[in-house]
Design an enzyme around this catalytic site. Structure first.
Site, PDB file in Angstrom:
ATOM      1  N   ILE A 146       8.551  -4.198   0.520  1.00 44.60           N
ATOM      2  CA  ILE A 146       8.128  -3.413   1.674  1.00 44.60           C
ATOM      3  C   ILE A 146       8.497  -1.948   1.474  1.00 44.60           C
ATOM      4  O   ILE A 146       9.669  -1.618   1.264  1.00 44.60           O
ATOM      5  CB  ILE A 146       8.796  -3.948   2.967  1.00 44.60           C
ATOM      6  CG1 ILE A 146       8.317  -5.379   3.241  1.00 44.60           C
ATOM      7  CG2 ILE A 146       8.514  -3.038   4.148  1.00 44.60           C
ATOM      8  CD1 ILE A 146       9.002  -6.050   4.412  1.00 44.60           C
ATOM      9  N   CYS A 147       7.482  -1.074   1.539  1.00 44.57           N
ATOM     10  CA  CYS A 147       7.659   0.380   1.464  1.00 44.57           C
ATOM     11  C   CYS A 147       8.431   0.752   0.185  1.00 44.57           C
ATOM     12  O   CYS A 147       7.991   0.435  -0.904  1.00 44.57           O
ATOM     13  CB  CYS A 147       8.340   0.883   2.738  1.00 44.57           C
ATOM     14  SG  CYS A 147       8.322   2.660   2.907  1.00 44.57           S
ATOM     15  N   GLN A 148       9.588   1.396   0.316  1.00 43.39           N
ATOM     16  CA  GLN A 148      10.360   1.738  -0.875  1.00 43.39           C
ATOM     17  C   GLN A 148      10.737   0.453  -1.633  1.00 43.39           C
ATOM     18  O   GLN A 148      10.763   0.445  -2.868  1.00 43.39           O
ATOM     19  CB  GLN A 148      11.633   2.485  -0.458  1.00 43.39           C
ATOM     20  CG  GLN A 148      12.480   2.962  -1.608  1.00 43.39           C
ATOM     21  CD  GLN A 148      13.846   3.455  -1.145  1.00 43.39           C
ATOM     22  OE1 GLN A 148      14.385   2.988  -0.141  1.00 43.39           O
ATOM     23  NE2 GLN A 148      14.387   4.416  -1.867  1.00 43.39           N
ATOM     24  N   GLY A 150       8.860  -1.958  -1.923  1.00 43.08           N
ATOM     25  CA  GLY A 150       7.660  -2.268  -2.690  1.00 43.08           C
ATOM     26  C   GLY A 150       7.664  -1.542  -4.027  1.00 43.08           C
ATOM     27  O   GLY A 150       7.299  -2.112  -5.069  1.00 43.08           O
ATOM     28  N   MET A 170       3.719  -4.182   0.297  1.00 44.48           N
ATOM     29  CA  MET A 170       3.298  -3.794   1.643  1.00 44.48           C
ATOM     30  C   MET A 170       3.650  -2.325   1.882  1.00 44.48           C
ATOM     31  O   MET A 170       4.780  -1.915   1.639  1.00 44.48           O
ATOM     32  CB  MET A 170       3.983  -4.667   2.694  1.00 44.48           C
ATOM     33  CG  MET A 170       3.658  -6.149   2.562  1.00 44.48           C
ATOM     34  SD  MET A 170       4.371  -7.127   3.891  1.00 44.48           S
ATOM     35  CE  MET A 170       3.205  -6.827   5.206  1.00 44.48           C
TER      36      MET A 170
END
Lengths: 354, 420
Positions: A146-148, A150, A170
């Protein structure tokens, strides 16, 4: 025509109503009680330093045989993915029959000042993944970043492709230099060495201010004025405060990891240029040959869609798929619509690939 | 109270009522909620907390719970909204008294917007003045009450900024608000050469001031940009109000006006912060701020050192060493794990292959021949040499020569082992 229909009586009435709601709201506030979050049942199965690996209790009789490891960002806390019962991506994945693990990075302090990305990616993530592989007696697990987190998952998958069966990213930044990436624009002129050498760990408050300054007047002003309308509804107020708690619950960032992330990812755009080295090894996205599902939000102001979609050009997988969500960076996890759309889609995609 | 809703008496009564309600509410919150929810936080929760917390300084700010922080922001915004309501009322009062609401309201609107812009332009000369209630910064008193209305959406934002330890250090604040006379004094002081035994200290102090002035300069650039953004927001508001009027529509509530003003600010802010100029100015300001803080940290470190107290530098060094040791230990553990989990059957099979290639049967036969020859020669020559070859010959029956391969050299090696 005079553009104001705000006559004195109406104005007084409006402000009196505002005051009345505020006064009545105090009762609601005192009754709200502690703000709990992270609602799904879970068990800590592995700890190392300040890192905890949680295993969520499966909610189906025979969950999918390949477990999913959720890798969250270092910024903010991971309970955003499980913030309340009816707003929980984790619960959605569990209900869809997945076996879910999550890495909680904890709150780094001064003793973690020298943790770098090698420690996070080749260290903590790898050991958490190995723990799950051993526990389930399988060679490869599914990874969801998720985000960083990811971006970390991309690095991990490129460096340890033998451990990853399927990869889900994501709202993950890949190309950090798309023109609409405001955070990247701001980061490029910073003397990060000076910042880290001065501050040591980077205060979470500083990151908060950076995020809020993207919409400062709405996020620090209007939002609270509008909150008055929620004061007579304890459930809604609690939901609001839960989000507030998450927004301001920002761990400090380990100095060296922050330095490396800002320089290599934000400033040099190294993920797509293939110049990032984690430990002794270079991260080449072409090494990501496992199936990839890239989930992005079409109205994401933190990680613009183009920054995520760039992955398609660089990834080595022949099984690459995108899942756009019509919403924002946070809405992807907490909106009512996303609960119905996103977790089931991820679960189906993973199950189709064994 | 006068029947005319815009009369001064009525306004005063209404304003007093607002004030009283607000104070009552604040009292309630301080006396009840603060006790129930913030029992362990020794701060006077709302107003006092909002005043005191930012002033706690950069080096020892007490951590605040997310809930308390959220409520602090909420209170700031709500207070601002109500203040805005009062000021909007005054504006309408003026418009009504001048008959503008029914007559040439566009001219009046132009005038109000212009006045407000001038107000912001003036504040640009005094950094931070436009940024609201930052402690020790004049509390916007010099800008008049009207400024409170326009700065309402900004207030919560600037309160948040001012409460951040990075921006709230008293020394830096005094540098930012020194004024022209202080500038002159500083310039004169900075031009003084260092003398005597305190030369080094003086130079360090001068360096700190120099860095502070540099930061002030960059902060002023930043502030000017922000003021320009606000000015653009006012232009936007002006334009949108004219559009609303031209379309025969009207804003129905104070909240509508507030939201429109927030929208205008956001639009203007987005245009500003996505520009190259902002990025350069913002980076210069942040880097200058870091230089000041670095210098201050070094000075503090030096003082701590003279008092034989642990310094930041020493702690960092210790943490770095611990971190390196942890990495080494982890690498060793990984290596051990790898060795433990390694399947050695492949190595054994390879060794067997090597032995086969060496023709072990033939070697055994050769060794047996050699033994036979040795025994025969011993029998032919009964004199025993020193070292008991007889013993060796008997024990040779129990031992077998094993042939292996030295992996490093690839050469065949021999050894004797019990049994076979």
């Amino acid at each position: 025509m005079f553009p104001f229909a705000i006559n004195p009586e109406k104005a007084v009435e409006e402000l009196a109503r505002f005051n009345k709601k505020l006064t009545a709201g105090i009762k609601t506030f005192t009754e709200v009680g502690p703000i709990e979050s992270g609602v799904s049942a879970k068990e800590a199965v592995y700890r190392e330093d300040k890192v905890t690996l949680y295993h969520y209790t499966p909610r189906t009789e025979s969950p999918h045989r390949v477990p999913v490891l959720v890798v969250y960002a270092l910024v903010n806390r991971p309970y955003m993915a499980d913030i309340q019962e009816d707003r929980s991506m984790i619960r959605g994945l569990l209900d869809a029959g997945l076996d879910v693990y999550l890495i909680d990075w904890g709150y780094p302090d001064a003793s973690d000042r020298y943790l770098d990305l090698d420690d996070y990616i080749n260290g903590y993530i790898k050991r958490c993944a190995d723990f799950i592989r051993n526990r389930h007696d399988i060679y490869r697990i599914n990874v969801l970043g998720i985000c960083q987190g990811g971006a970390f998952s991309l690095c991990f998958s490129a460096l340890h492709a033998d451990r990853v069966r399927n990869l889900v990213t994501m709202v993950t930044p890949v190309d950090f230099h798309t023109p609409d990436n405001l955070l990247s624009l701001w980061a490029r002129g910073l003397d990060v060495d000076l910042l880290v050498d001065t501050m040591g760990n980077i205060p979470g408050d500083l990151l908060n201010i950076t995020f809020l300054s993207m919409n400062p007047y709405r996020l620090t002003g209007q939002k609270y004025v509008d909150m008055v309308d929620l004061l007579d509804d304890p459930v809604q107020l609690k939901n609001f405060l839960r989000m507030e708690k998450w927004i301001f619950d920002s761990p400090n960032q380990a100095g060296e990891a922050f330095r490396q992330f800002i320089k290599d990812f934000f400033q040099k755009n190294g993920l797509i240029k293939g110049t990032i080295k984690i430990g002794e090894r270079r991260v080449d996205l072409a090494n990501i040959t496992m199936p990839v599902l890239n989930v992005y939000a079409t109205k994401d102001h933190l990680v613009p869609p183009d920054a995520s979609k760039a992955l398609k050009q660089y990834v080595g997988s022949s099984d690459y798929q995108e899942l756009p969500f019509n919403g924002g960076h946070i809405g992807l996890y907490v909106s009512g619509r996303s609960q119905k759309e996103v977790p089931p889609a991820i679960a189906n995609w993973l199950k189709e690939r064994g | 109270m006068d029947n005319n809703p815009f009369s001064t008496d009525w306004m005063k009564g209404w304003s007093d009522l607002q004030q009283k309600m607000w104070e009552d509410w604040s009292d309630v919150t301080q006396n009840s909620w603060a006790k129930t929810w913030q029992k362990e936080t020794p701060m006077n929760f709302f107003r006092e907390g909002m005043k005191n917390w930012p002033g706690a300084g950069a080096f020892g700010s007490a951590p605040q719970t997310p809930e308390a922080m959220a409520m602090q922001n909420a209170m700031s915004s709500m207070e601002g909204f109500m203040r805005m309501g009062r000021e909007v009322f005054k504006v309408f009062q003026n418009l009504t008294e001048s008959g503008a609401a029914s007559q040439d309201w566009t001219t009046q609107l132009d005038r109000i917007i212009q006045q407000t812009k001038e107000m912001f332009a003036k504040s640009g000369a005094s950094p931070l003045a436009a940024m609201g209630n930052m402690p020790n910064m004049g509390n916007m008193g010099n800008m008049g009450d009207l400024s409170a209305m326009w700065s309402t959406p900004m207030k919560a934002w600037t309160d948040m900024l001012s409460s951040n330890p990075m921006f709230s250090n008293d020394i830096m604040r005094s540098m930012l608000t020194g004024g022209q006379s202080a500038d002159e004094l500083m310039t004169r002081f900075l031009s003084m050469p260092g003398l005597g035994p305190n030369r080094e200290k003086q130079e360090k102090f001068q360096e700190g001031l120099r860095l502070g002035l540099e930061y002030r300069k960059h902060f002023e650039e930043f502030q000017t940009l922000m003021n320009q953004s606000t000015s653009r927001a006012l232009d936007l508001l002006h334009r949108k109000l004219l559009e609303v009027g031209a379309e025969g529509k009207s804003l129905q509530t104070l909240h509508d006006l507030y939201v429109l003003w927030v929208d205008c600010n956001e639009e203007a802010n987005a245009a500003t912060v996505s520009g190259k100029e902002f990025n350069e100015v913002n980076a210069r300001m942040t880097n200058a701020l870091m230089r000041v803080r670095k210098h201050m940290g070094d000075v503090v470190d030096e003082s701590l050192g003279t008092m034989n107290m642990p310094t930041r530098r020493e702690l960092d060094s210790a943490h770095k060493q611990i971190s390196l040791q942890k990495k080494r230990i982890q690498a060793l553990e990984d290596e051990m794990q790898e060795l433990r989990s390694k399947d050695s059957s492949a190595d054994i099979n390879a060794l067997r292959d090597d032995m086969e290639k060496l023709g072990i049967r033939r070697l055994r036969e050769e060794v047996a021949d050699l033994k036979r020859q040795l025994q025969e020669s011993l029998l032919a020559d009964p004199v025993e040499p020193p070292g008991s070859l007889a013993e060796a010959s008997t024990s040779a029956n129990k031992k077998t020569v094993r042939i292996g391969v030295n992996k490093a050299s690839g050469a065949a090696v021999g050894s004797t082992q019990k049994g076979d």
